[in-house]
Motif scaffolding. Structure first.
Motif, PDB file in Angstrom:
ATOM      1  N   LEU A 106       7.033   4.524  -7.134  1.00  0.00           N
ATOM      2  CA  LEU A 106       5.896   5.076  -7.880  1.00  0.00           C
ATOM      3  C   LEU A 106       4.615   4.943  -7.065  1.00  0.00           C
ATOM      4  O   LEU A 106       3.830   5.892  -6.945  1.00  0.00           O
ATOM      5  CB  LEU A 106       5.724   4.366  -9.224  1.00  0.00           C
ATOM      6  CG  LEU A 106       6.790   4.578 -10.280  1.00  0.00           C
ATOM      7  CD1 LEU A 106       6.443   3.773 -11.536  1.00  0.00           C
ATOM      8  CD2 LEU A 106       6.956   6.054 -10.623  1.00  0.00           C
ATOM      9  N   HIS A 107       4.404   3.762  -6.509  1.00  0.00           N
ATOM     10  CA  HIS A 107       3.203   3.549  -5.691  1.00  0.00           C
ATOM     11  C   HIS A 107       3.214   4.459  -4.466  1.00  0.00           C
ATOM     12  O   HIS A 107       2.190   5.062  -4.133  1.00  0.00           O
ATOM     13  CB  HIS A 107       3.099   2.079  -5.266  1.00  0.00           C
ATOM     14  CG  HIS A 107       2.700   1.175  -6.374  1.00  0.00           C
ATOM     15  ND1 HIS A 107       1.397   1.067  -6.819  1.00  0.00           N
ATOM     16  CD2 HIS A 107       3.426   0.338  -7.144  1.00  0.00           C
ATOM     17  CE1 HIS A 107       1.337   0.188  -7.810  1.00  0.00           C
ATOM     18  NE2 HIS A 107       2.564  -0.260  -8.019  1.00  0.00           N
ATOM     19  N   GLN A 108       4.361   4.571  -3.823  1.00  0.00           N
ATOM     20  CA  GLN A 108       4.438   5.408  -2.622  1.00  0.00           C
ATOM     21  C   GLN A 108       4.158   6.870  -2.963  1.00  0.00           C
ATOM     22  O   GLN A 108       3.459   7.556  -2.210  1.00  0.00           O
ATOM     23  CB  GLN A 108       5.798   5.271  -1.951  1.00  0.00           C
ATOM     24  CG  GLN A 108       5.827   5.906  -0.572  1.00  0.00           C
ATOM     25  CD  GLN A 108       4.819   5.282   0.381  1.00  0.00           C
ATOM     26  OE1 GLN A 108       4.824   4.079   0.575  1.00  0.00           O
ATOM     27  NE2 GLN A 108       3.944   6.088   0.961  1.00  0.00           N
ATOM     28  N   ARG A 109       4.678   7.338  -4.098  1.00  0.00           N
ATOM     29  CA  ARG A 109       4.414   8.716  -4.515  1.00  0.00           C
ATOM     30  C   ARG A 109       2.921   8.925  -4.721  1.00  0.00           C
ATOM     31  O   ARG A 109       2.359   9.954  -4.344  1.00  0.00           O
ATOM     32  CB  ARG A 109       5.189   9.042  -5.796  1.00  0.00           C
ATOM     33  CG  ARG A 109       4.937  10.462  -6.289  1.00  0.00           C
ATOM     34  CD  ARG A 109       5.888  10.923  -7.359  1.00  0.00           C
ATOM     35  NE  ARG A 109       6.161   9.957  -8.407  1.00  0.00           N
ATOM     36  CZ  ARG A 109       6.432  10.279  -9.663  1.00  0.00           C
ATOM     37  NH1 ARG A 109       6.493  11.537 -10.034  1.00  0.00           N
ATOM     38  NH2 ARG A 109       6.673   9.346 -10.555  1.00  0.00           N
ATOM     39  N   ARG A 110       2.267   7.927  -5.298  1.00  0.00           N
ATOM     40  CA  ARG A 110       0.818   8.019  -5.512  1.00  0.00           C
ATOM     41  C   ARG A 110       0.091   8.095  -4.172  1.00  0.00           C
ATOM     42  O   ARG A 110      -0.807   8.923  -3.992  1.00  0.00           O
ATOM     43  CB  ARG A 110       0.356   6.802  -6.315  1.00  0.00           C
ATOM     44  CG  ARG A 110      -1.096   6.822  -6.645  1.00  0.00           C
ATOM     45  CD  ARG A 110      -1.385   5.728  -7.675  1.00  0.00           C
ATOM     46  NE  ARG A 110      -2.802   5.616  -7.856  1.00  0.00           N
ATOM     47  CZ  ARG A 110      -3.519   4.550  -7.542  1.00  0.00           C
ATOM     48  NH1 ARG A 110      -2.946   3.474  -7.047  1.00  0.00           N
ATOM     49  NH2 ARG A 110      -4.815   4.528  -7.735  1.00  0.00           N
ATOM     50  N   TYR A 111       0.464   7.253  -3.210  1.00  0.00           N
ATOM     51  CA  TYR A 111      -0.175   7.307  -1.894  1.00  0.00           C
ATOM     52  C   TYR A 111       0.095   8.640  -1.211  1.00  0.00           C
ATOM     53  O   TYR A 111      -0.806   9.223  -0.599  1.00  0.00           O
ATOM     54  CB  TYR A 111       0.318   6.168  -0.998  1.00  0.00           C
ATOM     55  CG  TYR A 111      -0.119   4.802  -1.454  1.00  0.00           C
ATOM     56  CD1 TYR A 111      -1.457   4.517  -1.700  1.00  0.00           C
ATOM     57  CD2 TYR A 111       0.808   3.787  -1.643  1.00  0.00           C
ATOM     58  CE1 TYR A 111      -1.863   3.260  -2.124  1.00  0.00           C
ATOM     59  CE2 TYR A 111       0.410   2.527  -2.053  1.00  0.00           C
ATOM     60  CZ  TYR A 111      -0.921   2.270  -2.293  1.00  0.00           C
ATOM     61  OH  TYR A 111      -1.313   1.031  -2.712  1.00  0.00           O
TER      62      TYR A 111
END
Length: 138
Positions: A106-111
């Motif tokens: 989820l965090h990587q998708r946001r970045y």
């Protein structure tokens, strides 16, 4: 339930007004993001950080809503430039053995979808934990 925890130490040059704006933005996240079930923002005791925030989120869908909500984006904008050292971690009672990887994704998708955020994060003195770019489950 997922408890998303943040610990941070601010840069010495951060003014009291800037600090209060950033802390109030964190508190506002807890008040206005629908998926946040409860939250606390305040002094961090018992470690090497000055401030902390914990947001209780029901599930991964709620976590994603939290991450992309405009109130969270505002905290990134006003708070991250003040941060010297940042750590994030998650505590969950979900038995899924893949939970760490799912949260990191989820965090990587946001970045991946927010180059401005990635730049803000890259300017931090130190960043570790579940939300750090390229980290999976640390």
């Amino acid at each position: 339930m997922i408890y998303h925890c943040n610990r941070l130490t601010l840069r010495p040059e951060a003014s009291p007004e800037q600090i209060e704006e950033a802390l109030e933005s964190l508190r506002n996240q807890g008040r206005v993001i629908p998926s946040v079930k409860s939250f606390v923002v305040g002094r961090d005791f018992g470690g090497e950080y000055e401030w902390g925030a914990v947001f209780a989120l029901e599930d991964l869908d709620g976590y994603w809503e939290y991450l992309i909500h405009p109130a969270h984006r505002n905290t990134d904008r006003v708070g991250l430039p003040l941060v010297d050292k940042f750590a994030s971690y998650d505590v969950t009672d979900d038995p899924d053995p893949e939970m760490a990887a799912k949260i990191a994704a989820l965090h990587q998708r946001r970045y991946d979808n927010d180059p401005e955020l990635t730049k803000l994060v890259s300017d931090l003195g130190e960043y570790s934990g579940s939300a750090a770019p390229g980290k999976h489950g640390s």
